[in-house]
Design a protein around this motif. Structure first.
Motif, PDB file in Angstrom:
ATOM      1  N   GLY A   1     -30.509 -19.424 -17.944  1.00  0.00           N
ATOM      2  CA  GLY A   1     -29.096 -19.403 -17.586  1.00  0.00           C
ATOM      3  C   GLY A   1     -28.390 -20.684 -17.992  1.00  0.00           C
ATOM      4  N   ILE A   2     -29.087 -21.801 -17.897  1.00  0.00           N
ATOM      5  CA  ILE A   2     -28.512 -23.090 -18.294  1.00  0.00           C
ATOM      6  C   ILE A   2     -28.260 -23.104 -19.797  1.00  0.00           C
ATOM      7  CG2 ILE A   2     -28.906 -25.583 -18.394  1.00  0.00           C
ATOM      8  CD1 ILE A   2     -30.634 -25.314 -15.903  1.00  0.00           C
TER       9      ILE A   2
ATOM     10  N   GLU B   1     -28.909 -32.591 -18.396  1.00  0.00           N
ATOM     11  CA  GLU B   1     -29.803 -33.224 -17.433  1.00  0.00           C
ATOM     12  C   GLU B   1     -30.491 -32.177 -16.560  1.00  0.00           C
ATOM     13  OE1 GLU B   1     -27.702 -36.120 -15.172  1.00  0.00           O
ATOM     14  OE2 GLU B   1     -27.314 -37.448 -16.874  1.00  0.00           O
ATOM     15  N   LYS B   2     -29.701 -31.175 -16.156  1.00  0.00           N
ATOM     16  CA  LYS B   2     -30.266 -30.100 -15.342  1.00  0.00           C
ATOM     17  C   LYS B   2     -31.310 -29.320 -16.124  1.00  0.00           C
ATOM     18  CE  LYS B   2     -28.781 -26.392 -12.219  1.00  0.00           C
ATOM     19  NZ  LYS B   2     -27.612 -25.621 -11.718  1.00  0.00           N
ATOM     20  N   ARG B   3     -31.062 -29.133 -17.416  1.00  0.00           N
ATOM     21  CA  ARG B   3     -32.003 -28.413 -18.279  1.00  0.00           C
ATOM     22  C   ARG B   3     -33.300 -29.185 -18.408  1.00  0.00           C
ATOM     23  NH1 ARG B   3     -35.398 -26.346 -20.568  1.00  0.00           N
ATOM     24  NH2 ARG B   3     -35.350 -24.848 -22.307  1.00  0.00           N
ATOM     25  N   GLN B   4     -33.194 -30.506 -18.550  1.00  0.00           N
ATOM     26  CA  GLN B   4     -34.387 -31.331 -18.643  1.00  0.00           C
ATOM     27  C   GLN B   4     -35.204 -31.265 -17.356  1.00  0.00           C
ATOM     28  OE1 GLN B   4     -33.605 -35.450 -19.487  1.00  0.00           O
ATOM     29  NE2 GLN B   4     -35.746 -35.957 -19.831  1.00  0.00           N
ATOM     30  N   GLN B   5     -34.505 -31.291 -16.216  1.00  0.00           N
ATOM     31  CA  GLN B   5     -35.189 -31.203 -14.931  1.00  0.00           C
ATOM     32  C   GLN B   5     -35.852 -29.844 -14.771  1.00  0.00           C
ATOM     33  OE1 GLN B   5     -35.616 -33.693 -12.584  1.00  0.00           O
ATOM     34  NE2 GLN B   5     -37.044 -32.186 -11.751  1.00  0.00           N
ATOM     35  N   ALA B   6     -35.174 -28.792 -15.254  1.00  0.00           N
ATOM     36  CA  ALA B   6     -35.742 -27.445 -15.165  1.00  0.00           C
ATOM     37  C   ALA B   6     -37.035 -27.345 -15.971  1.00  0.00           C
ATOM     38  CB  ALA B   6     -34.731 -26.404 -15.654  1.00  0.00           C
ATOM     39  N   SER B   7     -37.061 -28.006 -17.118  1.00  0.00           N
ATOM     40  CA  SER B   7     -38.274 -28.006 -17.942  1.00  0.00           C
ATOM     41  C   SER B   7     -39.411 -28.717 -17.220  1.00  0.00           C
ATOM     42  CB  SER B   7     -37.998 -28.686 -19.286  1.00  0.00           C
ATOM     43  OG  SER B   7     -37.010 -27.984 -20.010  1.00  0.00           O
ATOM     44  N   MET B   8     -39.090 -29.849 -16.577  1.00  0.00           N
ATOM     45  CA  MET B   8     -40.104 -30.569 -15.812  1.00  0.00           C
ATOM     46  C   MET B   8     -40.593 -29.733 -14.641  1.00  0.00           C
ATOM     47  SD  MET B   8     -38.277 -34.324 -15.834  1.00  0.00           S
ATOM     48  CE  MET B   8     -39.461 -35.015 -14.682  1.00  0.00           C
TER      49      MET B   8
END
Length: 218
Positions: A115-116, A149-156
């Motif tokens: 979704g992001i 930033e939210k996408r990077q956190q989602a990957s983590m």
């Protein structure tokens, strides 16, 4: 390098980092003040032993603590009893592990990165259009940065969820395939399965990386 990073922030704000290779290092926590326990070589009336004691009782932390001193052999027995509790009631704990798997999957579904990515693509097209027309695009740019930033956190988070699922399924296999109770302490099991041991006045709480908790009277 990973193990030497900050592993715990104490109640007084002090950051505790990796200190030794022992399997109990950084995972024995005081139930009273929240500090870690430290390994000590103890001599009492000429009798030498290895014990674990709350840091608040060893150095000034700004907290008054009355946590008991725990002999290392007691901690080892606590681990053996906790694992044998899992093995002695396989159906109950297997069901709890299945519930933990369901929670992890639900969390993954709620926090998917798809979704992001879709929102980022739409915003980037809108940003390009506004830039071409020389229109203000500050708000869109800010949202794009926030979404990245939210996408990077989602990957983590995805990596962490995958690791959590792996730990749960591995513990399920261990419980299912273990033919009998443990009779001796196994350091490898501590490093593989345990997240934390919390020391209370009358018992210890053993928390596994899979999310299971077992109370052992000690």
């Amino acid at each position: 390098m990973v193990r030497r990073r900050v592993v715990k922030t104490s109640a007084n704000g002090k950051k505790r980092s990796y200190s030794c290779n022992h399997c109990f290092s950084q995972i024995v926590i005081c139930g009273e003040c929240g500090e870690m326990f430290r390994r000590l070589h103890w001599s009492n009336r000429g009798v030498k032993s290895i014990v674990w004691r709350c840091i608040s009782r060893l150095e000034p932390t700004g907290q008054e603590c009355h946590a008991r001193t725990v002999n290392e052999t007691v901690l080892e027995n606590v681990v053996v009893q906790a694992i044998n509790t899992l093995l002695g009631d396989k159906s109950t704990y297997q069901a709890q592990l299945q519930q933990n798997i369901a929670k992890v999957i639900r969390s993954a579904q709620q926090n998917t990165a798809d979704g992001i990515d879709e929102r980022l693509q739409r915003l980037q097209k809108e940003l390009l259009k506004k830039a071409t027309n020389k229109e203000a695009y500050d708000e869109i740019a800010d949202e794009i940065f926030a979404l990245r930033e939210k996408r990077q956190q989602a990957s983590m988070d995805t990596v962490q969820r995958d690791e959590q699922l792996q730990r749960i399924t591995e513990l399920q296999d261990f419980i299912k395939d273990q033919p009998s109770d443990l009779t001796v302490f196994d350091e490898a099991l501590v490093k593989r399965w345990l997240r934390q041991i919390t020391i209370w006045d009358d018992h210890c709480t053993v928390e596994l990386k899979s999310g299971l908790k077992v109370d052992v009277e000690r």
